[in-house]
Design an enzyme around this catalytic site. Structure first.
Site, PDB file in Angstrom:
ATOM      1  N   TYR A 254       0.816  -1.208   0.000  1.00  0.00           N
ATOM      2  CA  TYR A 254       0.000   0.000   0.000  1.00  0.00           C
ATOM      3  C   TYR A 254       0.857   1.270   0.000  1.00  0.00           C
ATOM      4  O   TYR A 254       0.747   2.104  -0.886  1.00  0.00           O
ATOM      5  CB  TYR A 254      -0.942  -0.021   1.205  1.00  0.00           C
ATOM      6  CG  TYR A 254      -1.723   1.253   1.368  1.00  0.00           C
ATOM      7  CD1 TYR A 254      -2.772   1.545   0.496  1.00  0.00           C
ATOM      8  CD2 TYR A 254      -1.418   2.153   2.374  1.00  0.00           C
ATOM      9  CE1 TYR A 254      -3.491   2.720   0.632  1.00  0.00           C
ATOM     10  CE2 TYR A 254      -2.140   3.332   2.515  1.00  0.00           C
ATOM     11  CZ  TYR A 254      -3.180   3.609   1.639  1.00  0.00           C
ATOM     12  OH  TYR A 254      -3.871   4.761   1.784  1.00  0.00           O
ATOM     13  N   LYS A 258       1.469   3.948  -3.102  1.00  0.00           N
ATOM     14  CA  LYS A 258       1.107   5.355  -2.895  1.00  0.00           C
ATOM     15  C   LYS A 258       2.311   6.257  -3.203  1.00  0.00           C
ATOM     16  O   LYS A 258       2.159   7.342  -3.753  1.00  0.00           O
ATOM     17  CB  LYS A 258       0.609   5.601  -1.469  1.00  0.00           C
ATOM     18  CG  LYS A 258      -0.757   4.986  -1.152  1.00  0.00           C
ATOM     19  CD  LYS A 258      -1.897   5.531  -1.995  1.00  0.00           C
ATOM     20  CE  LYS A 258      -2.400   6.868  -1.495  1.00  0.00           C
ATOM     21  NZ  LYS A 258      -3.564   7.336  -2.300  1.00  0.00           N
TER      22      LYS A 258
END
Length: 510
Positions: A254, A258
């Site tokens: 994640y 990002k």
């Protein structure tokens, strides 16, 4: 260039007649943002909410009605407009069935062209909130293919769309403070450069990563049944994501994807005004419109619910570590202020980055949260199904992995092995005890696996840009406080005990 001084009136006036495209509006932050703007400025022109219709049966419009407009969060607005509420919402909100993972946002050409003419502001919040949603979703955010699609390709497609918007005044991208990876010390508010990796001598090539996923998926085509293939693919994609993240120095898929999304934004922004917001761990609404309101379980809330349900006898965490948390309404207030402050900033040398965080200005440790949890349950004891009061027990905390694993071994693994054998001999006589213990074991292990990195994160987020933005805010009238994002004004003890913990139990503990 940032404006010299802003007050609530300036901010409210700014949104008059503006059209805003929001991705991720069904998530926690998205809803707060939509509600806030429509409540303070009923003369905003349009809110275009890009949502995926899950299937033909549940259209984008229905999703917006059920998951956004219909939620408790919109109570204040509902009161304000009375019978005219639905009519007002219909005039202001346009549900667009689309998807940022597709070219042209998954929209038809005529729709896209009309939209590009009308849009003043783009706010990309997609996927930042899905990270901790129900577990299948959570699984999605650990899949490399899904994460690359939403967090990286989504940014690309939005940038391409932004280039077509003649009147665009702001492209706001919501990232996460944890794109910095596991670092100690002061973490600066500075953009991530394209290709920049946390491992010395390694360069991130986004196209190569996308190619890697395609090849990995093609290599999986030979699995026999469809459901088997899905399971194999999911597992392979989760493993690949973690492997690539660690290869470049990030702790999970994640935060790694990002970070790549921010790189792509830097590359493709052109001369459009861009701002990057990096919130830390987002917690329940503190003040406005509904204190304690919460949706989707976030890191520290799983902990609160686990404790409430007595599934959490122990945890791996150092209670003296600062957890960086920030209430959801403060995040959206900061976003709104930053949009106004940087509106129509043409091609700044560096993209303004804002840490929407608390660890520098008003740090709070895990021990404060833990004491608040105990205080809450001492004052409001839980009652079991049998009507008896459930005693409030302390959790055992371990500050080293070795101690934690030893405890898990003696308390869970060995007893589980013994129970398994006894059950074989006694035809499952103790199977209820076994299942109960096994459930607790799995819950603790899952929590530690997912949230362990946060519990030992020792970085501190610098927020000089945030501070400058705060200084431009004139706090002269009571009205001006409606856009408060100063974490110094939070009394953490009071917030956790009186607002956040009751909120979590009310909205998430069902």
């Amino acid at each position: 260039m940032m404006h010299d001084s802003m007050d609530a009136a300036t901010i409210v006036a700014y949104f008059k007649g503006k059209s805003i495209l929001i991705t991720g509006s069904t998530g926690f932050l998205g809803k707060i943002l939509v509600e806030k703007i429509l409540r303070v400025q009923p003369d905003a022109k349009k809110m275009y909410l890009l949502v995926r219709g899950t299937d033909a049966a549940l259209s984008a419009k229905q999703r917006v009605q059920e998951e956004v407009i219909g939620t408790e969060l919109f109570g204040k607005l509902r009161e304000k407009h009375g019978d005219g509420f639905q009519q007002f919402m219909q005039e202001k909100i346009v549900a667009l069935a689309g998807d940022i993972t597709y070219d042209n946002l998954g929209l038809e050409a005529p729709t896209l062209e009309a939209l590009a003419k009308d849009i003043d502001i783009i706010v990309n919040i997609a996927a930042t909130t899905n990270f901790y949603e129900r577990l299948p979703y959570f699984d999605d955010m650990r899949r490399y293919d899904v994460s690359l699609d939403v967090n990286v390709m989504g940014v690309k497609h939005l940038c391409q769309f932004a280039q077509q918007c003649a009147n665009l005044k702001m492209f706001m991208h919501v990232s996460t403070a944890y794109v910095c990876g596991d670092r100690d010390g002061l973490i600066l508010e500075k953009p991530i450069q394209p290709g920049e990796s946390l491992q010395q001598g390694r360069y991130i090539d986004i196209d190569a990563e996308l190619q890697l996923v395609r090849e990995a998926k093609n290599g999986l085509m030979d699995v026999a049944s469809n459901s088997e293939q899905k399971t194999t693919e999911r597992k392979a994609m989760k493993e690949l994501g973690l492997q690539r993240a660690r290869h470049f120095g990030w702790s999970n898929t994640y935060v790694f994807t990002k970070a790549m999304g921010e790189m792509l934004l830097e590359q493709l922004r052109g001369d459009k005004p861009v701002v990057v917001m990096r919130p830390s761990i987002i917690t329940s609404v503190r003040a406005d419109p509904l204190p304690g309101w919460m949706q989707n379980t976030r890191t520290i809330d799983t902990f609160i619910i686990g404790y409430a349900k007595q599934n959490l006898p122990c945890f791996l965490a150092d209670l003296s570590v600062v957890m960086d948390v920030i209430p959801g309404d403060m995040v959206t207030n900061a976003m709104i202020a930053a949009v106004v402050a940087h509106s129509e900033d043409r091609s700044p040398a560096a993209v303004p980055v804002y840490h929407v965080t608390s660890s520098l200005r008003n740090p709070v440790t895990y021990s404060v949260l833990y004491e608040s949890i105990l205080r809450h349950f001492y004052q409001n004891p839980r009652v079991g199904k049998d009507g008896k009061i459930i005693p409030t027990r302390e959790i055992r905390f371990f500050s080293t992995t070795a101690q934690f694993h030893l405890y898990m071994m003696l308390t869970f693994k060995l007893p589980l092995k013994i129970l398994q054998l006894v059950n074989l001999l006694l035809c499952g006589f103790f199977s209820r005890i076994y299942n109960d213990l096994n459930r607790k074991y799995k819950f603790v292990v899952h929590l530690v696996d997912v949230y362990g990195p946060f519990a030992f994160f020792n970085g501190c987020f610098e927020d000089m840009n945030m501070e400058q933005l705060r200084l431009t805010m004139a706090m002269k009238t009571p009205e001006d406080h409606m856009f408060n994002f100063d974490t110094k004004t939070i009394d953490w003890d009071d917030y956790f005990t009186r607002i956040h913990i009751p909120g979590v139990l009310k909205y998430l503990g069902k």
